[in-house]
Structures are given as C-alpha cells and as structure tokens.
Motif scaffolding. Structure first.
Motif, PDB file in Angstrom:
ATOM      1  N   GLY A  57       0.802  -1.223   0.000  1.00  0.00           N
ATOM      2  CA  GLY A  57       0.000   0.000   0.000  1.00  0.00           C
ATOM      3  C   GLY A  57       0.833   1.270   0.000  1.00  0.00           C
ATOM      4  O   GLY A  57       2.066   1.233   0.022  1.00  0.00           O
ATOM      5  N   PHE A  58       0.128   2.421  -0.046  1.00  0.00           N
ATOM      6  CA  PHE A  58       0.827   3.716  -0.023  1.00  0.00           C
ATOM      7  C   PHE A  58       1.774   3.801   1.178  1.00  0.00           C
ATOM      8  O   PHE A  58       2.870   4.354   1.076  1.00  0.00           O
ATOM      9  N   ALA A  59       1.342   3.247   2.314  1.00  0.00           N
ATOM     10  CA  ALA A  59       2.148   3.383   3.531  1.00  0.00           C
ATOM     11  C   ALA A  59       3.510   2.720   3.387  1.00  0.00           C
ATOM     12  O   ALA A  59       4.458   3.066   4.096  1.00  0.00           O
ATOM     13  N   SER A  60       3.619   1.752   2.443  1.00  0.00           N
ATOM     14  CA  SER A  60       4.913   1.067   2.286  1.00  0.00           C
ATOM     15  C   SER A  60       5.870   1.870   1.408  1.00  0.00           C
ATOM     16  O   SER A  60       7.054   1.566   1.337  1.00  0.00           O
ATOM     17  N   LEU A  61       5.345   2.895   0.724  1.00  0.00           N
ATOM     18  CA  LEU A  61       6.202   3.689  -0.162  1.00  0.00           C
ATOM     19  C   LEU A  61       6.733   4.874   0.638  1.00  0.00           C
ATOM     20  O   LEU A  61       6.353   6.029   0.446  1.00  0.00           O
ATOM     21  N   THR A  62       7.625   4.541   1.550  1.00  0.00           N
ATOM     22  CA  THR A  62       8.010   5.498   2.591  1.00  0.00           C
ATOM     23  C   THR A  62       9.061   6.504   2.133  1.00  0.00           C
ATOM     24  O   THR A  62       9.165   7.573   2.699  1.00  0.00           O
ATOM     25  N   ASP A  63       9.871   6.156   1.145  1.00  0.00           N
ATOM     26  CA  ASP A  63      10.912   7.099   0.713  1.00  0.00           C
ATOM     27  C   ASP A  63      11.122   6.992  -0.800  1.00  0.00           C
ATOM     28  O   ASP A  63      10.532   6.136  -1.469  1.00  0.00           O
ATOM     29  N   ASP A  64      12.003   7.849  -1.320  1.00  0.00           N
ATOM     30  CA  ASP A  64      12.212   7.922  -2.771  1.00  0.00           C
ATOM     31  C   ASP A  64      12.642   6.571  -3.352  1.00  0.00           C
ATOM     32  O   ASP A  64      12.210   6.176  -4.436  1.00  0.00           O
ATOM     33  N   SER A  87       9.984  13.274  -6.683  1.00  0.00           N
ATOM     34  CA  SER A  87       9.599  14.581  -6.121  1.00  0.00           C
ATOM     35  C   SER A  87       8.093  14.795  -6.261  1.00  0.00           C
ATOM     36  O   SER A  87       7.436  15.318  -5.358  1.00  0.00           O
ATOM     37  N   GLN A  88       7.529  14.350  -7.395  1.00  0.00           N
ATOM     38  CA  GLN A  88       6.067  14.475  -7.545  1.00  0.00           C
ATOM     39  C   GLN A  88       5.349  13.641  -6.497  1.00  0.00           C
ATOM     40  O   GLN A  88       4.374  14.064  -5.901  1.00  0.00           O
ATOM     41  N   PHE A  89       5.857  12.417  -6.316  1.00  0.00           N
ATOM     42  CA  PHE A  89       5.181  11.498  -5.392  1.00  0.00           C
ATOM     43  C   PHE A  89       5.149  12.094  -3.980  1.00  0.00           C
ATOM     44  O   PHE A  89       4.150  12.013  -3.274  1.00  0.00           O
ATOM     45  N   ARG A  90       6.272  12.726  -3.607  1.00  0.00           N
ATOM     46  CA  ARG A  90       6.350  13.353  -2.284  1.00  0.00           C
ATOM     47  C   ARG A  90       5.381  14.525  -2.171  1.00  0.00           C
ATOM     48  O   ARG A  90       4.729  14.716  -1.162  1.00  0.00           O
ATOM     49  N   ALA A  91       5.314  15.325  -3.257  1.00  0.00           N
ATOM     50  CA  ALA A  91       4.586  16.605  -3.171  1.00  0.00           C
ATOM     51  C   ALA A  91       3.071  16.452  -3.331  1.00  0.00           C
ATOM     52  O   ALA A  91       2.319  17.267  -2.806  1.00  0.00           O
ATOM     53  N   HIS A  92       2.633  15.430  -4.057  1.00  0.00           N
ATOM     54  CA  HIS A  92       1.208  15.380  -4.380  1.00  0.00           C
ATOM     55  C   HIS A  92       0.405  14.687  -3.280  1.00  0.00           C
ATOM     56  O   HIS A  92       0.860  13.704  -2.701  1.00  0.00           O
ATOM     57  N   PRO A  93      -0.808  15.182  -3.042  1.00  0.00           N
ATOM     58  CA  PRO A  93      -1.596  14.606  -1.945  1.00  0.00           C
ATOM     59  C   PRO A  93      -2.151  13.224  -2.289  1.00  0.00           C
ATOM     60  O   PRO A  93      -2.263  12.861  -3.462  1.00  0.00           O
ATOM     61  N   GLN A  94      -2.498  12.499  -1.264  1.00  0.00           N
ATOM     62  CA  GLN A  94      -3.138  11.174  -1.408  1.00  0.00           C
ATOM     63  C   GLN A  94      -4.619  11.370  -1.124  1.00  0.00           C
ATOM     64  O   GLN A  94      -4.976  11.847  -0.049  1.00  0.00           O
ATOM     65  N   GLY A  95      -5.462  11.049  -2.130  1.00  0.00           N
ATOM     66  CA  GLY A  95      -6.903  11.293  -1.971  1.00  0.00           C
ATOM     67  C   GLY A  95      -7.639  10.039  -1.553  1.00  0.00           C
ATOM     68  O   GLY A  95      -7.209   8.918  -1.848  1.00  0.00           O
ATOM     69  N   ARG A  96      -8.777  10.221  -0.871  1.00  0.00           N
ATOM     70  CA  ARG A  96      -9.628   9.088  -0.478  1.00  0.00           C
ATOM     71  C   ARG A  96     -10.764   8.949  -1.475  1.00  0.00           C
ATOM     72  O   ARG A  96     -11.141   9.917  -2.134  1.00  0.00           O
ATOM     73  N   LEU A  97     -11.329   7.764  -1.559  1.00  0.00           N
ATOM     74  CA  LEU A  97     -12.445   7.534  -2.472  1.00  0.00           C
ATOM     75  C   LEU A  97     -13.583   6.876  -1.700  1.00  0.00           C
ATOM     76  O   LEU A  97     -13.351   5.965  -0.899  1.00  0.00           O
ATOM     77  N   ALA A  98     -14.793   7.314  -1.954  1.00  0.00           N
ATOM     78  CA  ALA A  98     -15.951   6.755  -1.237  1.00  0.00           C
ATOM     79  C   ALA A  98     -17.192   6.888  -2.105  1.00  0.00           C
ATOM     80  O   ALA A  98     -17.235   7.668  -3.053  1.00  0.00           O
ATOM     81  N   THR A  99     -18.202   6.101  -1.778  1.00  0.00           N
ATOM     82  CA  THR A  99     -19.521   6.231  -2.397  1.00  0.00           C
ATOM     83  C   THR A  99     -20.466   6.817  -1.354  1.00  0.00           C
ATOM     84  O   THR A  99     -20.453   6.384  -0.196  1.00  0.00           O
ATOM     85  N   VAL A 100     -21.267   7.811  -1.764  1.00  0.00           N
ATOM     86  CA  VAL A 100     -22.252   8.414  -0.861  1.00  0.00           C
ATOM     87  C   VAL A 100     -23.639   7.878  -1.238  1.00  0.00           C
ATOM     88  O   VAL A 100     -24.049   7.984  -2.401  1.00  0.00           O
TER      89      VAL A 100
END
Ligand SMILES: Cc1cc2nc3c(=O)[nH]c(=O)nc-3n(C[C@H](O)[C@H](O)[C@H](O)COP(=O)(O)OP(=O)(O)OC[C@H]3O[C@@H](n4cnc5c(N)ncnc54)[C@H](O)[C@@H]3O)c2cc1C
Length: 449
Positions: A240-247, A270-283
């Motif tokens: 998961g994203f949490a495992s991508l801890t460094d460059d 550098s992009q990976f570090r700078a860009h936000p991680q978004g959540r996805l959901a159904t309403v």
C-alpha cells in the motif's frame, strides 16, 4: 421574480445555473473557492476527467460545446501495459465515433464559469462557503474574504456542493434525510507525465491502464500532450501507499510494476512526495430533497468512485433531467419527482463504478474477459439496438437509463457466459468457434430494450 440559490460552483452547480437561466430564471451561485478566472486551479483533485455522451448532451443544450470542443482529447479505447513494457490496444466501441473525451478539470470549470457569467440571470459569488443551516432552516454562508456570516435567502436551494456537501450534512442534522459514506478502501495519487519536445510520450488517443490485480495505474491524455497518471492503491499494508516510505521505495515500486512509465518520469520521486493522497468513497443518500425548498444534485447527492468515469457525467445528466422536470412542473413537485426518478439510476451507476474497478485493475487481463468483450461487440453488430455492450450503454447511449444498463447488462452477461463456456479440456472456445445460431436465438429471446 424569485431566485434559485445554488450552493457550489463546480461542474453541476454551474451547468444547472446556465440551464435554469436560459429558461428565464434568476439564479445565484455561491462558491467557496476563488474565481477561477483570476486564480490558479486548485491542485490535488483529478486533473483531467473523461467526458462521455451523458455529459456532452447537457453541455450542448447549455450552448457551451463550442468553447469546450477545442479542449477535448478523444480516447478510442484502453491501452493495456504489461510488466514487461508490452502494450495491447482494446477499442471501447464499434468505431471512433464511440469514444470518450479527456478534458482538463480546470479548463472545464473556467469555460463553465465564463459561460455562466455571460448568461443573463446568473450571478456568481465566489469565496462564499456554506457552513450549515440556521435556526430557520436557511443556508448560512461564510464570506471567506470579509470573514462575516450571512443568510442570503432564496425561494429554493439546489445543493451542488460536492461529496462533502454542507447542505446534505445540515439537512441530515435536521432529520430531513439520511446518508452513509462507504469508503472504497483504496486511495489515489495523481502524477504528471509531461510532453517531450512538445510530443506525447504515450499513444495519445487512449486511456492507458497498467492493471496489476490488486491495484492499478492509469493515464489520461491532456490537450498539451502531457498525461495525468493516477495510481490507485490500498492505503496500508505491504503493497500500500504506507509502504512507499521514501524515494528509493517509490522508484523501486514503479520500476518493478510500471517500468515503461517509470522510465519516462525522471521527477517521479519529487512528484510522489509533493502530491496529496486522496480518499475515495460512495455516498448513499435518501431522499435528496426537502419538500420543494431544497434539493441535492451531483456528488452532493450521490458521489461515486471514479472507475467508470461517470461521476461528472451523471452530475451533468442530473442537470438535464432536473431542468426538464422544472420546465414541465404542473404540480410544483419537480424536486420530489427528480429525487424519486434519479435515485435508482444513481444507485446503478454507483454499483457499476465499483464493479469497474475490478474490471480495470484485473479482469482486462483475463482471456475470457477479452473474448467476451469482442463477442459483445460482434453481437451488437449482428443485433444493433437489441444487444448493446453494457459499457457502451453507459458511455455512448444517453437515452438508456443507468438502471436499465445495469439490469440489461445482467441478462446479456448470461448470454456471454453461455457462449464462452469452457470446453471439456478447460480451454476457452476459439473466437471463430462461437455457435452463432445459438447466439442469435439467445439474443432474440431477450425482452426489447
Ligand atoms: C480521481 C478522480 C477521478 C475522476 N474522474 C472522473 C471522470 O473521468 N469522469 C467523470 O465523469 N467523473 C470523474 N470523477 C468524478 C467527478 O470529479 C465528480 O463526479 C464531479 O466533479 C461532480 O461534480 P459536482 O459539481 O457535483 O461536485 P464538485 O466537482 O465536487 O463541485 C462542488 C463545488 O462546490 C464547492 N463547494 C464545496 N463545499 C462548499 C461549501 N460548503 N460552500 C460552497 N461551495 C462549496 C466546491 O469548491 C466545488 O466547486 C472523478 C473523481 C475523482 C476523485
């Protein structure tokens, strides 16, 4: 003349304002962000979007297509990328007329703002955030620049304030509706693959997919020959994203899973570090209306996951359907009729969007899926108007309701499963060994569409 207040000046709020004003209504749009004509677009949300028939038609009705057409990039099908860098193109429909179109979110918003501002009867007010309802049940707005609160009042309100809708929360707190948000359990991150010497670095007229079973990377083309890549991954766990801890971890992951994309992105880390991680959901919300005073549309009523590329298309279709109901409203109950009519369709596209995640990240690689895909296009050629692949019903046929596409799709899937049953040795039938007599009889037995 009474005024309709619209909360949210995103795609749905702006298009709704234009459609209502073109029928002579007075509309006031309150948007929490800056005027996009005077500021840079916000980063973080998806940078481009796929437009399809259900979105194009209301945009045509609103007269904005001449502004938008030069900004559209057609996508005729999916380009699948293997881990060894090999690619395979799979067309979406019968011919290039059955394409979807990539458009930049900021270009689209700017065009809609310009068109709304030029429509007599529309007033746009920016930096106005809805913060809930007052004791009298009126929406309260916070003027983000002046720092004061006010309740401007309107004869009726349309909430187009997106997935986190303040109006929806306010109505829920007053006991007027219920909703729940179901998290997908996978997050996303967007990255930019720039043009090289002005040229695209991937085939331009395709939606690119790197399907990897449990997750995927996709890319949509931009008008300037760049691509917006979106990585979908679980937030936690080993992969998961949490495992991508460094460059180093990011580069190693991309080189292992998406080597052709990684090779084109020297600035990946550098992009990976700078860009936000978004959540996805159904309403899931019900009802969407509070009498004939307030109504939710678009993501505010029914946010969905993005895997069918239909959230905004569905929001635009909402605008067309609501405008029609309001234009012909002998009993003054258009909000209620809209809510009742559209809810099954929103539920259907929510389900199909979730199913499509499995299709895009996994099934597209499966030989049986690929056989069924080409078989469904062949059946459509043999029985036009009677057998239409489910993907085509959703993306290319705005006259077919989402709920019909879902139920019809189930019947058609049974036919596809019957015709592609494994042989005694477990292998799939060859495409030229399909029993067409049986196929034609099965399609002929379907109820009319
Ligand atoms: C990663 C990703 C990819 C996507 N790809 C596609 C695609 O390819 N095709 C597609 O059709 N859809 C796609 N979607 C879905 C699409 O983005 C939404 O369905 C669409 O933007 C909904 O439009 P809307 O106007 O209802 O809501 P929004 O776009 O969320 O607009 C809401 C507006 O209201 C404003 N607002 C919010 N809160 C308040 C408040 N309290 N007061 C005042 N204003 C407020 C916001 O600033 C915004 O301008 C994607 C979504 C994501 C996350």
């Amino acid at each position: 003349m009474s005024t309709t207040g619209i909360l949210g000046g995103g795609p749905a709020g702006l298009l709704m304002a234009i459609l209502l004003a073109r029928r002579g209504e007075r509309v006031r749009v309150y948007e929490r962000r800056n005027d996009p004509r005077s500021s840079h677009a916000e980063a973080g949300r998806s940078i481009n979007l796929a437009l399809a028939a259900r979105g194009l038609r209301p945009l045509e009705l609103a007269g904005v297509m001449p502004r938008l057409e030069p900004l559209l990039v057609p996508m005729r099908g999916r380009m699948l990328h293997d881990t060894d860098g090999g690619t395979q193109f799979v067309a979406y429909g019968q011919d290039p007329r059955e394409s979807i179109y990539s458009i930049s979110r900021s270009d689209l918003t700017r065009c809609l703002v310009e068109a709304a501002a030029a429509t007599p009867g529309v007033t746009l007010q920016f930096n106005q955030r809805c913060i809930g309802l007052d004791a009298a049940g009126e929406p309260v707005l916070q003027d983000e620049l002046a720092g004061r609160e006010h309740a401007p009042g309107a004869a009726r309100w349309i909430g187009a304030d997106g997935a986190g809708s303040a109006l929806r929360h306010g109505l829920r707190d007053e006991g007027q509706l219920q909703f729940r948000e179901e998290a997908l359990g996978h997050d996303y991150k967007e990255l930019l693959l720039g043009a090289r010497d002005g040229r695209p670095q991937l085939a331009r007229e395709a939606l690119h997919i790197w399907p990897r079973g449990g997750y995927m990377l996709i890319a949509l083309p931009n008008a300037d020959n760049s691509f917006t890549l979106t990585l979908f991954l679980p937030p936690d766990g080993a992969g998961g994203f949490a495992s991508l801890t460094d460059d180093t971890a990011v580069r190693a992951f991309f080189e292992r899973e998406f080597p052709d994309a990684a090779a084109l992105m020297p600035d990946l880390e550098s992009q990976f570090r700078a860009h936000p991680q978004g959540r996805l959901a159904t309403v899931y919300c019900e009802p969407w209306h509070f009498g004939e005073r307030m109504l939710l549309i678009g993501d505010a009523a029914h946010a969905i996951v993005p895997f069918h590329g239909q959230g905004m298309n569905c929001a635009f279709e909402d605008c067309r359907v609501l405008d029609q109901l309001l234009a012909d409203d002998p009993h003054g109950d258009a909000f209620e009729r809209f809510s009742v009519l559209r809810k099954p369709d929103a539920d259907a596209i929510a389900q199909m969007a979730l199913e499509n995640y499995g299709e895009m990240r996994d099934s597209v690689r499966d030989p049986r899926f690929q056989l069924q895909k080409s078989l469904s296009l062949a059946l459509e050629r043999r029985h036009p108007g009677r057998f239409i692949p489910r993907y085509s019903m959703v993306m290319f046929h705005d006259g077919i309701r989402y709920s019909t596409a879902l139920s019809r799709g189930l019947l058609q899937q049974q036919i596809l499963d019957t015709l592609t049953q494994a042989r005694d040795d477990g292998s799939l039938p060859a495409p030229d060994a399909i029993d067409w007599t049986k196929a034609d009889a099965l399609v002929a037995a379907l109820p009319p569409l």
